[in-house]
Design an enzyme around this catalytic site. Structure first.
Site, PDB file in Angstrom:
ATOM      1  N   ASN A 112      26.674  79.990  37.703  1.00  0.00           N
ATOM      2  CA  ASN A 112      26.065  78.794  38.266  1.00  0.00           C
ATOM      3  C   ASN A 112      27.120  77.727  38.548  1.00  0.00           C
ATOM      4  O   ASN A 112      28.044  77.533  37.757  1.00  0.00           O
ATOM      5  CB  ASN A 112      25.006  78.247  37.310  1.00  0.00           C
ATOM      6  CG  ASN A 112      23.904  79.262  37.082  1.00  0.00           C
ATOM      7  OD1 ASN A 112      23.711  80.160  37.891  1.00  0.00           O
ATOM      8  ND2 ASN A 112      23.195  79.134  35.964  1.00  0.00           N
ATOM      9  N   HIS A 129      32.230  80.894  39.273  1.00  0.00           N
ATOM     10  CA  HIS A 129      32.068  80.543  40.684  1.00  0.00           C
ATOM     11  C   HIS A 129      32.392  79.078  40.969  1.00  0.00           C
ATOM     12  O   HIS A 129      32.141  78.594  42.067  1.00  0.00           O
ATOM     13  CB  HIS A 129      30.640  80.860  41.164  1.00  0.00           C
ATOM     14  CG  HIS A 129      30.360  82.336  41.262  1.00  0.00           C
ATOM     15  ND1 HIS A 129      29.103  82.842  41.480  1.00  0.00           N
ATOM     16  CD2 HIS A 129      31.186  83.408  41.176  1.00  0.00           C
ATOM     17  CE1 HIS A 129      29.167  84.175  41.520  1.00  0.00           C
ATOM     18  NE2 HIS A 129      30.421  84.537  41.326  1.00  0.00           N
ATOM     19  N   CYS A 137      41.224  68.765  47.590  1.00  0.00           N
ATOM     20  CA  CYS A 137      41.762  68.672  48.944  1.00  0.00           C
ATOM     21  C   CYS A 137      42.308  70.031  49.367  1.00  0.00           C
ATOM     22  O   CYS A 137      42.899  70.755  48.569  1.00  0.00           O
ATOM     23  CB  CYS A 137      42.869  67.618  48.977  1.00  0.00           C
ATOM     24  SG  CYS A 137      43.596  67.438  50.635  1.00  0.00           S
ATOM     25  N   CYS A 140      46.433  68.827  49.954  1.00  0.00           N
ATOM     26  CA  CYS A 140      47.318  68.329  48.885  1.00  0.00           C
ATOM     27  C   CYS A 140      46.653  68.591  47.528  1.00  0.00           C
ATOM     28  O   CYS A 140      45.687  69.315  47.431  1.00  0.00           O
ATOM     29  CB  CYS A 140      47.643  66.840  49.084  1.00  0.00           C
ATOM     30  SG  CYS A 140      46.302  65.698  48.655  1.00  0.00           S
ATOM     31  N   THR A 200      20.126  86.568  35.111  1.00  0.00           N
ATOM     32  CA  THR A 200      20.969  87.035  36.208  1.00  0.00           C
ATOM     33  C   THR A 200      20.580  88.458  36.580  1.00  0.00           C
ATOM     34  O   THR A 200      20.226  89.249  35.711  1.00  0.00           O
ATOM     35  CB  THR A 200      22.471  86.971  35.871  1.00  0.00           C
ATOM     36  OG1 THR A 200      23.208  87.622  36.920  1.00  0.00           O
ATOM     37  CG2 THR A 200      22.795  87.644  34.551  1.00  0.00           C
ATOM     38  N   THR A 201      20.649  88.752  37.882  1.00  0.00           N
ATOM     39  CA  THR A 201      20.354  90.114  38.331  1.00  0.00           C
ATOM     40  C   THR A 201      21.532  91.052  38.080  1.00  0.00           C
ATOM     41  O   THR A 201      21.427  92.245  38.289  1.00  0.00           O
ATOM     42  CB  THR A 201      20.054  90.132  39.844  1.00  0.00           C
ATOM     43  OG1 THR A 201      21.167  89.540  40.525  1.00  0.00           O
ATOM     44  CG2 THR A 201      18.791  89.348  40.166  1.00  0.00           C
ATOM     45  N   ASN A 225      15.177  88.229  31.019  1.00  0.00           N
ATOM     46  CA  ASN A 225      14.926  88.116  32.454  1.00  0.00           C
ATOM     47  C   ASN A 225      13.518  88.638  32.738  1.00  0.00           C
ATOM     48  O   ASN A 225      13.182  89.735  32.305  1.00  0.00           O
ATOM     49  CB  ASN A 225      15.959  88.948  33.233  1.00  0.00           C
ATOM     50  CG  ASN A 225      16.070  88.506  34.684  1.00  0.00           C
ATOM     51  OD1 ASN A 225      15.058  88.326  35.357  1.00  0.00           O
ATOM     52  ND2 ASN A 225      17.278  88.327  35.162  1.00  0.00           N
ATOM     53  N   GLY A 227      12.427  89.766  35.438  1.00  0.00           N
ATOM     54  CA  GLY A 227      12.471  90.862  36.410  1.00  0.00           C
ATOM     55  C   GLY A 227      13.383  91.988  35.985  1.00  0.00           C
ATOM     56  O   GLY A 227      14.052  91.935  34.966  1.00  0.00           O
ATOM     57  N   ALA A 243      13.992  82.045  30.604  1.00  0.00           N
ATOM     58  CA  ALA A 243      15.071  81.719  29.678  1.00  0.00           C
ATOM     59  C   ALA A 243      14.673  80.630  28.676  1.00  0.00           C
ATOM     60  O   ALA A 243      14.936  80.752  27.479  1.00  0.00           O
ATOM     61  CB  ALA A 243      16.300  81.275  30.474  1.00  0.00           C
TER      62      ALA A 243
HETATM   63 ZN    ZN Z   1      44.832  65.513  50.374  1.00  0.00          ZN
END
Ligand code: ZN
EC number: 2.3.1.286
Length: 257
Positions: A112, A129, A137, A140, A200-201, A225, A227, A243
């Site tokens: 997540n 993730h 940026c 930079c 989570t699957t 879960n 499912g 959950a």
């Molecule tokens: Zn920058």
């Protein structure tokens, strides 16, 4: 309606009570109780339909699109962010944070990008993730966290160099952060007494992998879960529940009044 087998919640609670080192793997399902959509990965809002530019969501939300047409990638990232905005951790996030306070060997591996585990107080979190509200940026080293995307002109410009700012998330076609992968490898190398997969699957190999590894190594495994998932058939205990409800009931067994 599904009701866990008699004693199954007690068995899961006992596994947690007896474990020192626990790896808890979470996905969109844990944030569903905070009102967030359970999309599969970052692109699920557009699963199986094209954007107005005629792109698949994998194309629109790719690292390549961010490099060539950041305004397109940002349009869909902003839509996802708008769905996350204002969400608060729920009972499942809170119980996991409380477990870490009791057992320093509790680690969270999450897909997540909503940062709800950290907001609940978890500190040992591998956000594989990334975090949608952390911007960096593309030109930079400037980076900063924002509360939300309201009022940002998209794509936002770097205040230092004028380059494009982007969220620090893994877009399609991009590699996972090496730091997160190293940390996960380190946690597994040190050994775990219990692996829990929540909401989570397990569609990604690096998410299902630790469950397979545990099963091979004889380490107990638990899935929470509602499912059917990629790991449902191999876990020792399968709680087909949301959950927040499951973790609340487990916590009550660990701390009887
Ligand atoms: Zn920058």
């Amino acid at each position: 309606m599904y009701v866990p087998r008699d004693g199954e919640l007690d068995e899961v609670a006992a596994l947690i009570r007896n474990a020192q080192r626990v790896l808890i793997i979470t996905g969109a399902g844990i944030s569903a109780d905070s009102g967030l959509p359970t999309y599969r990965g970052i692109g699920g809002l557009y699963h199986e339909r094209l954007t107005k530019e005629g792109l698949t969501i994998e194309e629109a939300l790719s690292g390549d699109m961010m490099a060539r047409h950041p305004e397109v990638a940002w349009r869909y990232i902003a839509e996802i962010e708008a769905n996350c905005r204002g969400a608060q951790p729920n009972a499942a996030h809170n119980v996991i944070a409380d477990l870490e306070r009791e057992k320093p060997g509790v680690w969270v591996l999450t897909q997540n990008v909503d940062s709800l585990h950290r907001m609940a107080g978890s500190q040992k979190v591998i956000e594989i993730h990334g975090k949608v509200h952390h911007l960096r940026c593309t030109e930079c080293h400037h980076q900063r966290s924002v509360q939300d995307f309201a009022g940002l002109s998209l794509p936002p410009a770097c205040p230092v160099c004028g380059g494009v700012l982007r969220p620090d998330v893994v877009l399609f076609g991009e590699s996972l952060p090496q730091k997160g992968l190293d940390r996960l490898a380190h946690v597994l190398e040190q050994g775990v007494d219990l692996v829990m997969s929540i909401g989570t699957t397990s569609a990604f190999p690096y998410i299902a992998g630790p469950v397979w590894w545990a099963q091979q190594a004889g380490v107990p495994t638990v899935e929470i879960n509602p499912g059917e998932t990629e790991v449902s058939r191999i876990v020792d205990h399968r709680l087909r529940m949301g959950a927040a409800k499951a973790m609340t009931q487990i916590w009550a067994r660990l701390h009887p009044q």
